[in-house]
Write an enzyme that holds these catalytic residues in place. Structure first.
Site, PDB file in Angstrom:
ATOM      1  N   ARG A  43     -31.028  17.359 -24.769  1.00  0.00           N
ATOM      2  CA  ARG A  43     -32.483  17.415 -24.832  1.00  0.00           C
ATOM      3  C   ARG A  43     -33.067  18.649 -25.509  1.00  0.00           C
ATOM      4  NH1 ARG A  43     -35.406  16.508 -19.462  1.00  0.00           N
ATOM      5  NH2 ARG A  43     -37.146  16.378 -20.900  1.00  0.00           N
ATOM      6  N   ASP A  44     -32.250  19.548 -26.028  1.00  0.00           N
ATOM      7  CA  ASP A  44     -32.804  20.731 -26.698  1.00  0.00           C
ATOM      8  C   ASP A  44     -31.891  21.190 -27.831  1.00  0.00           C
ATOM      9  OD1 ASP A  44     -34.784  22.640 -27.125  1.00  0.00           O
ATOM     10  OD2 ASP A  44     -33.986  24.041 -25.632  1.00  0.00           O
ATOM     11  N   VAL A  45     -31.410  20.235 -28.620  1.00  0.00           N
ATOM     12  CA  VAL A  45     -30.586  20.577 -29.780  1.00  0.00           C
ATOM     13  C   VAL A  45     -31.517  21.118 -30.854  1.00  0.00           C
ATOM     14  CG1 VAL A  45     -29.018  19.713 -31.552  1.00  0.00           C
ATOM     15  CG2 VAL A  45     -28.901  18.778 -29.232  1.00  0.00           C
ATOM     16  N   ASN A  49     -30.138  27.051 -30.526  1.00  0.00           N
ATOM     17  CA  ASN A  49     -29.162  26.742 -29.477  1.00  0.00           C
ATOM     18  C   ASN A  49     -27.780  26.427 -30.028  1.00  0.00           C
ATOM     19  OD1 ASN A  49     -30.964  27.212 -27.449  1.00  0.00           O
ATOM     20  ND2 ASN A  49     -31.573  25.082 -27.235  1.00  0.00           N
ATOM     21  N   SER A  86     -39.322  24.103 -29.325  1.00  0.00           N
ATOM     22  CA  SER A  86     -38.473  22.922 -29.170  1.00  0.00           C
ATOM     23  C   SER A  86     -39.160  21.643 -29.633  1.00  0.00           C
ATOM     24  CB  SER A  86     -38.055  22.742 -27.708  1.00  0.00           C
ATOM     25  OG  SER A  86     -37.261  23.818 -27.286  1.00  0.00           O
TER      26      SER A  86
END
Length: 184
Positions: A43-45, A49, A86
């Site tokens: 959910r946060d590629v 990150n 994000s």
């Protein structure tokens, strides 16, 4: 978590040649595929990150920050949507209420590949200090793939941004990225 002095794809320490960026992106896609196999959506590629682990063979990608991860079980959200930076990487369908799914991480991989290799987002410049306007832009503006990308890279990004049922899985994205060494 170990200290990785190479930075991230958002802020690499030193110059990161395209060939190495592609290899790092493939490493991240393999990590996403492993999470999906374990029943987890990241959910946060995004570039920030994907950390750079430098060894004698060059840069390796390490996917970090599972703070927004979602387990494939009803009601098992770990945290909320995350920081404003994000929003650019989130599948608009998820912003409009779809539950987290592996296809949403594949969307994020495609946007990440685009950002790292083209230097721009697929929704154009987003307002840096206005979350509502950034959200509005992401959900209302169709993604545009830069014509500066080599055709094989642009095709991969387009496939990642296709309707969810037509997107490749993360393992396929990793395999395709591994074959793109040297494409600009």
């Amino acid at each position: 978590m170990p200290y990785l002095p190479g930075g991230s794809l958002a802020e690499p320490v030193g110059v990161l040649p395209v060939e190495r960026a592609l290899a790092v992106l493939a490493d991240a896609a393999r990590a996403v595929a492993d999470l999906h196999a374990a029943g987890i959506v990241h959910r946060d590629v995004k570039p920030a990150n994907i950390l750079l682990d430098r060894d004698r063979d060059g840069d390796r990608g390490k996917l970090a920050d599972l703070g927004l991860a979602h387990v494939f079980a009803e009601g098992m959200v770990v945290t909320g949507m995350g920081p404003l930076d994000s929003v650019e990487y989130v599948d608009p369908a998820q912003l409009l209420g779809e539950p987290p799914a592996p296809a949403h991480d594949v969307w994020s991989l495609g946007v990440t590949v685009h950002r790292v290799l083209a230097g721009t987002g697929v929704h154009g410049p987003l307002p840096p200090d206005d979350g509502l306007l950034a959200l509005r832009r992401v959900v209302s503006t169709p993604p545009v793939v830069s014509d500066t990308l080599a055709a094989p890279v642009a095709d991969l990004v387009r496939d990642c941004l296709a309707p969810a049922e037509r997107r490749p899985d993360a393992a396929s994205v990793a395999a395709r990225l591994s074959t793109l060494d040297g494409h600009r």
